[in-house]
Design a protein around this motif. Structure first.
Motif, PDB file in Angstrom:
ATOM      1  N   MET A  88       0.792  -1.002   0.052  1.00  0.00           N
ATOM      2  CA  MET A  88      -0.050  -0.063  -0.052  1.00  0.00           C
ATOM      3  C   MET A  88       0.838   1.182   0.014  1.00  0.00           C
ATOM      4  O   MET A  88       1.999   1.222   0.583  1.00  0.00           O
ATOM      5  CB  MET A  88      -0.906   0.034   1.250  1.00  0.00           C
ATOM      6  CG  MET A  88      -2.121  -0.835   1.055  1.00  0.00           C
ATOM      7  SD  MET A  88      -3.011  -0.750   2.582  1.00  0.00           S
ATOM      8  CE  MET A  88      -3.794   0.873   2.426  1.00  0.00           C
ATOM      9  N   VAL A  90       0.951   4.900   1.349  1.00  0.00           N
ATOM     10  CA  VAL A  90       0.289   5.511   2.399  1.00  0.00           C
ATOM     11  C   VAL A  90       1.078   6.734   2.629  1.00  0.00           C
ATOM     12  O   VAL A  90       1.913   7.181   2.225  1.00  0.00           O
ATOM     13  CB  VAL A  90       0.299   4.734   3.506  1.00  0.00           C
ATOM     14  CG1 VAL A  90      -0.705   3.423   3.306  1.00  0.00           C
ATOM     15  CG2 VAL A  90       1.788   4.308   4.126  1.00  0.00           C
ATOM     16  N   ASN A 137      -4.978   5.091   0.992  1.00  0.00           N
ATOM     17  CA  ASN A 137      -4.187   4.167   0.044  1.00  0.00           C
ATOM     18  C   ASN A 137      -4.320   5.187  -1.227  1.00  0.00           C
ATOM     19  O   ASN A 137      -5.209   5.510  -1.878  1.00  0.00           O
ATOM     20  CB  ASN A 137      -4.529   2.618  -0.268  1.00  0.00           C
ATOM     21  CG  ASN A 137      -3.786   2.057  -1.480  1.00  0.00           C
ATOM     22  OD1 ASN A 137      -2.673   2.350  -1.460  1.00  0.00           O
ATOM     23  ND2 ASN A 137      -4.296   1.378  -2.054  1.00  0.00           N
TER      24      ASN A 137
END
Length: 817
Positions: A88, A90, A137
């Motif tokens: 992800m 982030v 995300n």
């Protein structure tokens, strides 16, 4: 309106800081109430990637993440988000970062024994959402790890909360603010265009027609059909701009209409065409504009079913209401996830019609706010094309046909106003050119022309004895710039009020009160001295009588008409004071009353009051017993006022006032004019209101009182010295008919008593035994006095006898003394 600085920079070149811009706008009349610097919300938050993730050894709901932020070493971060997963992209708050949204400064810590070197953030923790289900995300093809995350989520922006005055409708749009900023700072404008928009001339889905039934309320209406749209979430850039302005994103089509609302100040509305055809049962649609019928109802977008009134302007499809025009759309025809075909509305509505319609339904929306102030009709088509362009780009729609209709009242696209340089400089005065400049300097023609050009005005100069311009006002300022003084105000505003010299009047004149105002103050003082407290009530009351002036658009039913008298409000105030344990109220009010006689409207100032109850209630002198005020005691309060003001007021019996006791009411007369009424409250009203036994009311015509107090004879009253010699008094008693008033008797005594008669006072009245039927016994004390000697019986008796004879002759009295 909330102004995004990033968005504003796309429309106009700005090189000054947000604080300087806020100061510039505020001084120019656009008050900036708040500066929201979003750059501080995520200062120190960078882009990262979760490289590895593992369960926390000591907690079931926590996980340990290895986060790559573009450095040689990965950060070990403990995260509790349920959606955290490997790979992800982030937002990572590093050590030392302060997050104001949650009031947290990141530092090295241990969570359940595992070190944590930062924090993986959700949008709520960054201040962008109230609640977030988990960490955010980023969907990026080539993320630059360790880069500033703020540009990716719109936190590199500053929001200015700007308040536009009521006359500046253009200040409720980004383009309008951009034009203002360009005029103030000299920056170049970059107004968005809609070039290349293609609109077909055939409607494959059926016929589309526009029918304006109320041309005064709707001067222009444009309806366009857009086919084959695909409803989806809006792109991030559009969502961020709406959120920065305080508008919740919904879907790409609705968001485009809101975007145009913010950009151009032009409200738009999108209908689901298929729902319109299902509702009407026909493929051929006629979009109409008319006022609602009393029996109609409409379920609006907020889910409420609203009973329409004849003041509600509605949009109809084949004569069926589908929207509150300029206020809110209908739920049955709203755009939803399955919408494929649209009818796009762009219109100009009358500010008065929209204001009344919104007020009747108790609604205030972003759309109605702009229509109430007036929108720019000249750029209506441009805003509509701009919306079609964005819908085509974001929803894939195709504009198949567009129809428009115009009413009888069209706004002029060009408006010319004359401006004189001499008049401008006479009003604005000399300039501050410098500390060493001794000669007064004024605005010169090039400076004036530069300011007007910056405002978007065209100028044509005529030279002569004085410079005069013919100024062509741009369409978006035509509601504001209508007269020469409006242009002068704009020149002063843009040049800078602080750049004009401070001047004082060359000769000061002492202030004074107009005679009528001085008389009112004397009246207030006299009534307060008599123990009355001044009250104040609304002039608006509930509609009850035929002669009332009715309000066309009342806020409440209780305030739907203007009062015709002031006594009702005073009675309510008396009741309110008793109910709240404040005891009897002796009150006074000066206000205005209104009446309607057919088509003739009248208004007059009045002074009214209420006197009642036991003035000594609760005191030990009466052993706790009530001692109601008598009619004569209440009259004595008024007499003390007349004596203080040196007014001679006459009382006459009256019995036709509905609110007052028929046997204890009098009309008052001053200098031959009817002053007003005074009397005891009617017993029936007293019982209904549960009031004390004796409550007294009065209402006088204020112009009659002020005219008497301001009369020349009153203002120039000669001084009379006091006599140093004793007075001689005589008593006079007689029987007289009940119908004869004491005032008439006193007039006759004074008339026949000559100059030495100083006063006549009634000191006894008796009815009963030994008094003839329908008569009463009265006893007066007559006081005689002169200033140069002591009077003798020879001076007094002839006059006393003359008075007796006059009373017998005029009133057939039976003398007792």
């Amino acid at each position: 309106m909330r102004i995004s600085l990033n968005w504003l920079r796309e429309l106009v070149d700005i090189s000054i800081s947000p604080e300087q811009l806020a100061e510039t706008l505020t001084v120019a009349g656009f008050e900036v109430e708040d500066i929201e610097d979003r750059r501080t919300w995520a200062d120190g938050v960078v882009l990262g990637k979760i490289a590895e993730i593992a369960p926390h050894p000591n907690a079931d709901k926590l996980r340990v993440c290895q986060v790559d932020i573009g450095q040689s070493d990965r950060l070990n971060i403990v995260c509790g988000a349920p959606n955290a997963a490997a790979d992800m992209i982030v937002a990572v708050a590093t050590i030392g970062t302060y997050l104001p949204a949650i009031d947290l400064k990141l530092k090295k810590t241990k969570l359940r024994g595992v070190p944590s070197m930062g924090m993986i953030c959700s949008l709520s923790e960054l201040g962008l959402e109230k609640e977030s289900p988990g960490i955010h995300n980023f969907d990026l093809d080539n993320p630059v790890l360790g880069s500033d995350v703020r540009p990716l989520i719109g936190l590199d922006d500053v929001i200015l909360d700007v308040t536009a005055t009521a006359n500046r409708a253009d200040g409720l749009s980004m383009v309008g603010i951009a034009r203002e900023v360009a005029a103030l700072t000299g920056g170049s404008l970059k107004i968005p265009d809609a070039a290349g928009v293609l609109i077909g001339d055939q409607d494959p889905a059926g016929g589309l027609e526009i029918d304006i039934m109320e041309s005064q309320a709707c001067p222009t209406y444009i309806g366009g059909a857009i086919a084959n749209v695909k409803i989806a979430p809006s792109p991030d850039w559009l969502k961020r701009r709406l959120q920065a302005a305080g508008i919740r994103p919904i879907n790409n089509v609705v968001d485009v209409t809101n975007y145009i609302l913010l950009e151009w100040g032009q409200p738009l509305h999108a209908f689901d065409r298929d729902r319109l055809t299902n509702l009407t049962g026909s493929q051929n649609l006629t979009i109409g504009v008319r006022f609602a019928k009393a029996s109609e109802s409409l379920k609006t977008l907020d889910g409420q079913t609203r009973q329409l009134q004849d003041q509600n302007l509605v949009i109809t499809a084949n004569d069926q209401p589908v929207a509150l025009a300029g206020v809110m759309g209908g739920e049955d025809t709203e755009v939803h996830e399955g919408t494929t075909n649209l009818i796009l509305e762009a219109a100009v509505f009358s500010p008065v019609a929209i204001r009344r319609s919104a007020r009747v339904q108790g609604i205030r929306t972003e759309s109605s706010t702009r229509y109430e102030r007036g929108i720019n009709q000249a750029e209506l088509a441009l805003a509509c094309r701009r919306a079609i362009l964005l819908i085509s780009e974001l929803a894939g729609g195709t504009a198949t046909v567009q129809k428009s209709a115009s009413g009888a009242t069209q706004m002029r696209m060009t408006q010319e106003v004359s401006l004189s340089l001499d008049r401008l400089n006479a009003i604005l005065g000399p300039l501050k050119r410098g500390e060493d400049t001794e000669v007064e300097s004024y605005l010169q023609p090039p400076e004036v022309e530069s300011i007007l050009t910056a405002l978007g005005c065209g100028t044509s100069r005529q030279e002569g004895e004085s410079v005069v311009w013919t100024v062509t006002v741009p369409p978006y300022r035509q509601r504001d710039l209508e007269r020469e003084i409006d242009l002068i105000e704009e020149v002063a505003r843009l040049y800078g009020y602080d750049r004009f010299s401070d001047t004082l009047p060359t000769q000061s004149v002492p202030g004074y009160l107009p005679p009528e105002e001085a008389a009112k103050r004397d009246l207030r003082s006299a009534f307060r001295a008599a123990g009355l407290t001044e009250l104040m009530h609304y002039s608006l009351v509930k509609q009850q009588g035929d002669n009332q002036v009715v309000i066309a658009n009342p806020l409440f039913v209780e305030y739907s008409a203007l009062r015709t008298e002031m006594l009702s409000g005073l009675i309510d105030a008396f009741v309110f004071n008793l109910e709240n344990g404040n005891g009897p109220l002796n009150g006074l009010e000066i206000g205005r009353i209104f009446r309607r006689d057919g088509e003739v409207y009248q208004e007059e100032d009045a002074i009214a009051g209420v006197i009642g109850g036991d003035p000594s209630q609760g005191r030990w002198v009466n052993s706790g017993k009530d001692n109601p005020m008598s009619w004569f005691e209440a009259k004595g309060v008024l007499e003390s006022v007349w004596e203080r003001l040196s007014l001679s007021v006459e009382y006459r019996q009256e019995s036709d006032v509905k609110m007052l006791h028929p046997g204890r009411t009098a009309t008052l007369w001053l200098n031959g004019d009817r002053l007003g009424i005074f009397g005891q409250l009617h017993p029936q009203i007293q019982r209904e209101k549960e009031l004390p036994e004796a409550v007294y009311l009065f209402e006088f015509r204020l112009p009659v009182l002020t005219a008497a107090i301001t009369a020349k004879d009153y203002l120039k009253r000669p001084f009379q010295s006091y006599s140093t010699f004793p007075a001689s008094d005589r008593d006079l008693a007689f029987f007289v008919a009940d119908s004869v008033s004491v005032a008439d008797l006193q007039k006759t005594m004074i008339k026949n008593g000559g100059k030495i008669l100083e006063s006549v006072d009634l000191f006894d009245e008796y009815r009963g035994k030994n008094v003839p039927e329908n008569q009463r016994s009265l006893a007066f004390r007559l006081v005689y006095r002169v200033g140069d000697r002591t009077l003798t019986d020879e001076d007094i008796e002839p006059l006393q006898q003359k008075i007796r004879d006059a009373l017998v002759k005029e009133f057939q009295v039976s003398l007792r003394s």
